[in-house]
Design a protein around this motif. Sequence first.
Motif, PDB file in Angstrom:
ATOM      1  N   GLN A   1       0.788  -1.424   0.046  1.00  0.00           N
ATOM      2  CA  GLN A   1      -0.014  -0.128  -0.078  1.00  0.00           C
ATOM      3  C   GLN A   1       0.890   1.215  -0.089  1.00  0.00           C
ATOM      4  O   GLN A   1       1.952   1.351   0.564  1.00  0.00           O
ATOM      5  N   ILE A   2       0.461   2.166  -0.668  1.00  0.00           N
ATOM      6  CA  ILE A   2       1.106   3.487  -0.828  1.00  0.00           C
ATOM      7  C   ILE A   2       0.188   4.444  -0.114  1.00  0.00           C
ATOM      8  O   ILE A   2      -1.054   4.642  -0.689  1.00  0.00           O
ATOM      9  N   HIS A   3       0.390   5.347   0.885  1.00  0.00           N
ATOM     10  CA  HIS A   3      -0.576   6.146   1.567  1.00  0.00           C
ATOM     11  C   HIS A   3      -0.202   7.367   1.111  1.00  0.00           C
ATOM     12  O   HIS A   3       0.861   8.200   1.328  1.00  0.00           O
ATOM     13  N   PHE A   4      -1.095   8.304   0.502  1.00  0.00           N
ATOM     14  CA  PHE A   4      -1.118   9.610  -0.020  1.00  0.00           C
ATOM     15  C   PHE A   4      -1.623  10.549   1.201  1.00  0.00           C
ATOM     16  O   PHE A   4      -2.886  10.625   1.455  1.00  0.00           O
ATOM     17  N   TYR A   5      -0.754  11.436   1.779  1.00  0.00           N
ATOM     18  CA  TYR A   5      -1.114  12.383   2.567  1.00  0.00           C
ATOM     19  C   TYR A   5      -1.138  13.902   2.233  1.00  0.00           C
ATOM     20  O   TYR A   5      -0.448  13.909   1.027  1.00  0.00           O
ATOM     21  N   LYS A   6      -1.712  14.792   2.709  1.00  0.00           N
ATOM     22  CA  LYS A   6      -1.607  16.201   2.203  1.00  0.00           C
ATOM     23  C   LYS A   6      -0.275  16.661   2.204  1.00  0.00           C
ATOM     24  O   LYS A   6      -0.033  17.428   1.606  1.00  0.00           O
ATOM     25  N   LYS A   7       0.586  16.295   3.155  1.00  0.00           N
ATOM     26  CA  LYS A   7       2.007  16.627   3.334  1.00  0.00           C
ATOM     27  C   LYS A   7       2.824  15.716   3.152  1.00  0.00           C
ATOM     28  O   LYS A   7       4.184  15.712   3.439  1.00  0.00           O
TER      29      LYS A   7
ATOM     30  N   GLU B   1       6.288   1.568   2.683  1.00  0.00           N
ATOM     31  CA  GLU B   1       7.016   0.818   3.407  1.00  0.00           C
ATOM     32  C   GLU B   1       8.073   1.396   4.493  1.00  0.00           C
ATOM     33  O   GLU B   1       9.171   1.224   4.529  1.00  0.00           O
ATOM     34  N   ASP B   2       7.117   1.996   5.611  1.00  0.00           N
ATOM     35  CA  ASP B   2       7.636   2.755   6.582  1.00  0.00           C
ATOM     36  C   ASP B   2       8.600   3.721   6.295  1.00  0.00           C
ATOM     37  O   ASP B   2       9.264   4.274   7.323  1.00  0.00           O
ATOM     38  N   HIS B   3       8.627   4.484   5.086  1.00  0.00           N
ATOM     39  CA  HIS B   3       9.297   5.592   4.782  1.00  0.00           C
ATOM     40  C   HIS B   3       8.255   6.653   4.241  1.00  0.00           C
ATOM     41  O   HIS B   3       7.199   6.425   3.749  1.00  0.00           O
ATOM     42  N   ILE B   4       8.731   7.843   4.624  1.00  0.00           N
ATOM     43  CA  ILE B   4       7.937   8.972   4.483  1.00  0.00           C
ATOM     44  C   ILE B   4       8.689   9.869   3.452  1.00  0.00           C
ATOM     45  O   ILE B   4       9.755   9.973   3.460  1.00  0.00           O
ATOM     46  N   TYR B   5       8.010  10.157   2.221  1.00  0.00           N
ATOM     47  CA  TYR B   5       8.414  11.086   1.155  1.00  0.00           C
ATOM     48  C   TYR B   5       7.826  12.267   1.165  1.00  0.00           C
ATOM     49  O   TYR B   5       6.363  12.341   1.165  1.00  0.00           O
ATOM     50  N   ASN B   6       8.372  13.633   1.148  1.00  0.00           N
ATOM     51  CA  ASN B   6       7.710  14.789   0.971  1.00  0.00           C
ATOM     52  C   ASN B   6       7.160  15.181  -0.169  1.00  0.00           C
ATOM     53  O   ASN B   6       5.980  15.856  -0.061  1.00  0.00           O
ATOM     54  N   THR B   7       7.533  14.446  -1.150  1.00  0.00           N
ATOM     55  CA  THR B   7       6.988  15.134  -2.671  1.00  0.00           C
ATOM     56  C   THR B   7       6.747  13.706  -3.282  1.00  0.00           C
ATOM     57  O   THR B   7       7.469  12.639  -3.201  1.00  0.00           O
TER      58      THR B   7
ATOM     59  N   PHE C   1       9.332  10.362  -3.947  1.00  0.00           N
ATOM     60  CA  PHE C   1       9.057   9.072  -3.743  1.00  0.00           C
ATOM     61  C   PHE C   1       9.206   8.513  -4.943  1.00  0.00           C
ATOM     62  O   PHE C   1       9.864   7.079  -4.920  1.00  0.00           O
ATOM     63  N   PHE C   2       9.286   8.862  -6.261  1.00  0.00           N
ATOM     64  CA  PHE C   2       9.604   8.230  -7.311  1.00  0.00           C
ATOM     65  C   PHE C   2      11.044   7.940  -7.320  1.00  0.00           C
ATOM     66  O   PHE C   2      11.494   6.740  -8.014  1.00  0.00           O
ATOM     67  N   GLN C   3      11.973   8.989  -6.875  1.00  0.00           N
ATOM     68  CA  GLN C   3      13.255   8.822  -7.149  1.00  0.00           C
ATOM     69  C   GLN C   3      13.985   7.897  -5.764  1.00  0.00           C
ATOM     70  O   GLN C   3      14.860   7.186  -6.342  1.00  0.00           O
ATOM     71  N   TYR C   4      13.305   7.726  -4.725  1.00  0.00           N
ATOM     72  CA  TYR C   4      13.852   7.201  -3.911  1.00  0.00           C
ATOM     73  C   TYR C   4      13.146   5.861  -3.136  1.00  0.00           C
ATOM     74  O   TYR C   4      13.904   4.943  -2.370  1.00  0.00           O
TER      75      TYR C   4
ATOM     76  N   VAL D   1      10.798   1.936  -9.133  1.00  0.00           N
ATOM     77  CA  VAL D   1      10.666   2.350 -10.310  1.00  0.00           C
ATOM     78  C   VAL D   1      11.269   1.172 -11.437  1.00  0.00           C
ATOM     79  O   VAL D   1      10.795   0.962 -12.535  1.00  0.00           O
ATOM     80  N   GLN D   2      12.189   0.666 -10.925  1.00  0.00           N
ATOM     81  CA  GLN D   2      12.801  -0.532 -11.689  1.00  0.00           C
ATOM     82  C   GLN D   2      12.022  -1.984 -11.511  1.00  0.00           C
ATOM     83  O   GLN D   2      12.496  -2.796 -12.042  1.00  0.00           O
ATOM     84  N   ASN D   3      10.927  -1.794 -10.437  1.00  0.00           N
ATOM     85  CA  ASN D   3      10.116  -3.034 -10.546  1.00  0.00           C
ATOM     86  C   ASN D   3       8.829  -2.791 -11.259  1.00  0.00           C
ATOM     87  O   ASN D   3       7.879  -3.914 -11.320  1.00  0.00           O
TER      88      ASN D   3
END
Length: 283
Positions: free
Chosen positions: A237-243, A248-254, A258-261, A270-272
């Motif tokens: 699951q990918i959780h999209f929040y307002k911020k 996978e227990d990591h938070i990405y700001n943008t 997300f796509f880069q890391y 992205v390589q999967n």
Amino acid sequence: MNRNKIIELVNAYNQNKKQNNQIIEFLDDLLWKEKDSTLVLTCANLFYESGNYELAKYYYDWIQTYHFKDYYEKMGNLYENGYSLKKDIQKAGNLYLEGYKYGSLKCGYQLSELIRKGEYKIDKEYSEFIDELFHKIKKEHYLEEPLPEIFIRKAQNDLPKENRKSIIKTLNYAKKFLEQRILFMNSESDLKLMKELILLLYEVKEWDWKQFDLFDLYFIPEKEWVIEFKHKDTVYQIHFYKKGIEFEDHIYNTIDEFFQYATLENQFLVQNSLDLYGFKKVK
């Protein structure tokens, strides 16, 4: 001498700051004895790729009469961006034009960008030239060719014609091609290009919650969503929040971060992408 010896010498140059002049003298002597222009090209390309543009130009100058595509592509870029020499758009355009005449579609694309920005002129209008490039490149399969770049410009150029089906078909083909490139190369510039492609695609295509994939998430409306997908029969699951975005227990700001890391099983997500399926909104 072979290409491996050149790589060894270039690496030695980059690692040894005290004896660089001696290494170049040795390299020059070996290249002159070999009298093989392809070895000089290899040497120039290696210095270019390592960011040593001054030495790259030095060796490209040795082979400027051999009409290598790499020569026109790389030297055009040096002049266009002013890397280790004075920036000169006219010279860059001339090199791209010459390279295009010798079959380089990369030069053709770079030339079209200069024309699009009004920085260089040829005997054709921009729209006509993009159509020409589009028809020349559409059967290419080599991932380094600028097919997605040209297809995006073609689609942008066709927007006023309002031929939605044709534009969607063009962009979907470019998307598949670019996805393959990202699978093998995964550069930040290709991810930016994919984002540009997806945003353009959804200018002419409506979002469908029943049919979307990983890269379509570049467009997902900025609201709070939970997106589910499968990989090897395991649900994620990918959780999209307002911020931010959680995966996978990591938070990405943008979304770009997300796509880069984002990773999955010790590999960039992205390589999967080709092995991910069953995308759906669950909340």
